[in-house]
Scaffold this motif. Structure first.
Motif, PDB file in Angstrom:
ATOM      1  N   LYS A 166      10.837   2.775  -0.808  1.00  0.00           N
ATOM      2  CA  LYS A 166      10.539   3.758   0.230  1.00  0.00           C
ATOM      3  C   LYS A 166      10.303   3.038   1.544  1.00  0.00           C
ATOM      4  O   LYS A 166      10.111   1.817   1.577  1.00  0.00           O
ATOM      5  CB  LYS A 166       9.303   4.572  -0.143  1.00  0.00           C
ATOM      6  CG  LYS A 166       8.030   3.747  -0.264  1.00  0.00           C
ATOM      7  CD  LYS A 166       6.836   4.582  -0.691  1.00  0.00           C
ATOM      8  CE  LYS A 166       6.459   5.609   0.318  1.00  0.00           C
ATOM      9  NZ  LYS A 166       5.207   6.339  -0.029  1.00  0.00           N
ATOM     10  N   ALA A 168       7.743   2.355   3.988  1.00  0.00           N
ATOM     11  CA  ALA A 168       6.282   2.437   4.150  1.00  0.00           C
ATOM     12  C   ALA A 168       5.827   1.799   5.456  1.00  0.00           C
ATOM     13  O   ALA A 168       4.641   1.507   5.618  1.00  0.00           O
ATOM     14  CB  ALA A 168       5.593   1.768   2.963  1.00  0.00           C
ATOM     15  N   LEU A 192       4.372  -5.892  -1.470  1.00  0.00           N
ATOM     16  CA  LEU A 192       3.542  -4.750  -1.106  1.00  0.00           C
ATOM     17  C   LEU A 192       3.636  -4.591   0.408  1.00  0.00           C
ATOM     18  O   LEU A 192       3.441  -5.552   1.160  1.00  0.00           O
ATOM     19  CB  LEU A 192       2.083  -4.960  -1.513  1.00  0.00           C
ATOM     20  CG  LEU A 192       1.782  -5.199  -2.991  1.00  0.00           C
ATOM     21  CD1 LEU A 192       0.278  -5.366  -3.193  1.00  0.00           C
ATOM     22  CD2 LEU A 192       2.310  -4.078  -3.849  1.00  0.00           C
ATOM     23  N   ASN A 194       1.976  -2.442   3.389  1.00  0.00           N
ATOM     24  CA  ASN A 194       0.868  -1.553   3.744  1.00  0.00           C
ATOM     25  C   ASN A 194       0.219  -0.951   2.497  1.00  0.00           C
ATOM     26  O   ASN A 194      -0.106   0.242   2.447  1.00  0.00           O
ATOM     27  CB  ASN A 194       1.353  -0.458   4.702  1.00  0.00           C
ATOM     28  CG  ASN A 194       1.827  -1.033   6.022  1.00  0.00           C
ATOM     29  OD1 ASN A 194       1.261  -1.996   6.529  1.00  0.00           O
ATOM     30  ND2 ASN A 194       2.882  -0.457   6.581  1.00  0.00           N
ATOM     31  N   GLY A 195       0.052  -1.799   1.480  1.00  0.00           N
ATOM     32  CA  GLY A 195      -0.658  -1.403   0.273  1.00  0.00           C
ATOM     33  C   GLY A 195       0.188  -0.727  -0.787  1.00  0.00           C
ATOM     34  O   GLY A 195      -0.312  -0.414  -1.871  1.00  0.00           O
ATOM     35  N   GLU A 196       1.470  -0.511  -0.521  1.00  0.00           N
ATOM     36  CA  GLU A 196       2.350   0.146  -1.485  1.00  0.00           C
ATOM     37  C   GLU A 196       3.402  -0.831  -1.997  1.00  0.00           C
ATOM     38  O   GLU A 196       4.044  -1.535  -1.206  1.00  0.00           O
ATOM     39  CB  GLU A 196       3.037   1.355  -0.845  1.00  0.00           C
ATOM     40  CG  GLU A 196       2.079   2.428  -0.352  1.00  0.00           C
ATOM     41  CD  GLU A 196       2.821   3.683   0.080  1.00  0.00           C
ATOM     42  OE1 GLU A 196       3.588   4.233  -0.738  1.00  0.00           O
ATOM     43  OE2 GLU A 196       2.652   4.093   1.241  1.00  0.00           O
ATOM     44  N   GLU A 197       3.601  -0.847  -3.322  1.00  0.00           N
ATOM     45  CA  GLU A 197       4.649  -1.693  -3.870  1.00  0.00           C
ATOM     46  C   GLU A 197       6.003  -1.075  -3.539  1.00  0.00           C
ATOM     47  O   GLU A 197       6.291   0.060  -3.914  1.00  0.00           O
ATOM     48  CB  GLU A 197       4.519  -1.838  -5.388  1.00  0.00           C
ATOM     49  CG  GLU A 197       5.603  -2.727  -5.986  1.00  0.00           C
ATOM     50  CD  GLU A 197       5.489  -2.891  -7.492  1.00  0.00           C
ATOM     51  OE1 GLU A 197       6.534  -3.077  -8.137  1.00  0.00           O
ATOM     52  OE2 GLU A 197       4.354  -2.843  -8.018  1.00  0.00           O
ATOM     53  N   VAL A 198       6.830  -1.833  -2.818  1.00  0.00           N
ATOM     54  CA  VAL A 198       8.143  -1.311  -2.423  1.00  0.00           C
ATOM     55  C   VAL A 198       9.293  -2.088  -3.056  1.00  0.00           C
ATOM     56  O   VAL A 198      10.419  -1.578  -3.125  1.00  0.00           O
ATOM     57  CB  VAL A 198       8.305  -1.304  -0.884  1.00  0.00           C
ATOM     58  CG1 VAL A 198       7.331  -0.309  -0.249  1.00  0.00           C
ATOM     59  CG2 VAL A 198       8.116  -2.693  -0.290  1.00  0.00           C
TER      60      VAL A 198
END
Length: 250
Positions: A166, A168, A192, A194-198
């Motif tokens: 995605k 992010a 990661l 901004n804290g999201e696994e992409v």
């Protein structure tokens, strides 16, 4: 009566000593827990503290090029108005790393492009850091044309190999945070944003070589061949800033 007073004083002293002993034991247990956990968690090492370029140099150079400045706790790259032919201003760490977690904040200019490398080997016969080092893309997804060349060219991607799940990223002008893991022991690569696994990927063969063979790097003899190498930041001709850079060896 005298015997009773002596007895009561003795009991108070015993209770007091017991309480102190319990507190000391609790402190010792707490310290023991920290010491046990620390080796598993690793230790962060600051690669850029916002005040100096200590620990960095230009790729195939002795020092950091003057095109990189330190401003408000960040290292900022300003591309020259007139660039000598064939000259780039990538920078790399003095030290090499194998298995690590890298945390780095970045801010890209409007329409800008840059990247974070690892596994970089400095070779006088190779003029660019990207000839050996895989890249996690840094990009203005909205305004840079490379974002239209497929999601594997967008911010967060393992460039030209693995697309982010995605977008992010934050708007241009705001700081983003990468936490990049490369661990050959567990065959784990992860980004990661901004804290999201992409992004997640294998770092060992045969999966790694299979990914490379399907990318633009398929015929690049030295690309991605080094499990141990330097961390690098890319000059792609646009203004970009990095700060709060730290690494944890695994």
């Amino acid at each position: 009566m005298k015997n009773l007073i002596v007895f009561l004083l003795t009991m108070l002293i015993m209770v007091s000593c017991k309480g102190k002993k319990e507190k000391v034991t609790q402190v010792k247990e707490s310290v023991a827990e920290v010491n046990i956990a620390e080796p598993e968690q690793g230790v962060w090492t600051v690669l850029f503290d916002g005040t100096s370029f200590e620990g960095w140099h230009g790729y195939l150079k002795e020092s950091v090029p003057s095109e990189w400045k330190i401003e408000e706790g960040a290292m900022v790259f300003y591309p020259p108005e007139k660039r000598p032919k064939g000259v780039s201003y990538n920078i790399v760490t003095n030290k090499e790393y194998t298995d690590f977690v890298l945390s780095i904040e970045w801010k890209i200019s409007k329409g800008g492009n840059s990247g974070v490398f690892w596994g970089v080997k400095e070779d006088p016969e190779l003029s660019e850091a990207y000839e050996t080092g895989p890249e996690i893309q840094v990009l203005d997804n909205e305004n840079h044309p490379d974002a239209k060349n497929g999601t594997s060219h967008q911010a967060g991607a393992l460039y030209d190999m693995v697309s982010p799940s995605k977008d992010a990223t934050k708007p241009v002008g705001e700081w983003n945070v990468y936490v990049i893991t490369v661990n050959h022991k567990t065959n784990k690569g992860q980004v990661l944003l901004n804290g999201e696994e992409v992004v997640s990927f294998s770092v060992n063969n045969p999966d790694w070589s299979a990914m490379v063979s399907k990318s633009k790097f398929a015929d690049w003899e030295a690309f991605g061949n080094y499990t141990t190498g330097k961390i690098g930041l890319q000059d792609h001709g646009d203004i970009v800033a990095y700060r709060n850079i730290k690494i944890k060896e695994l």
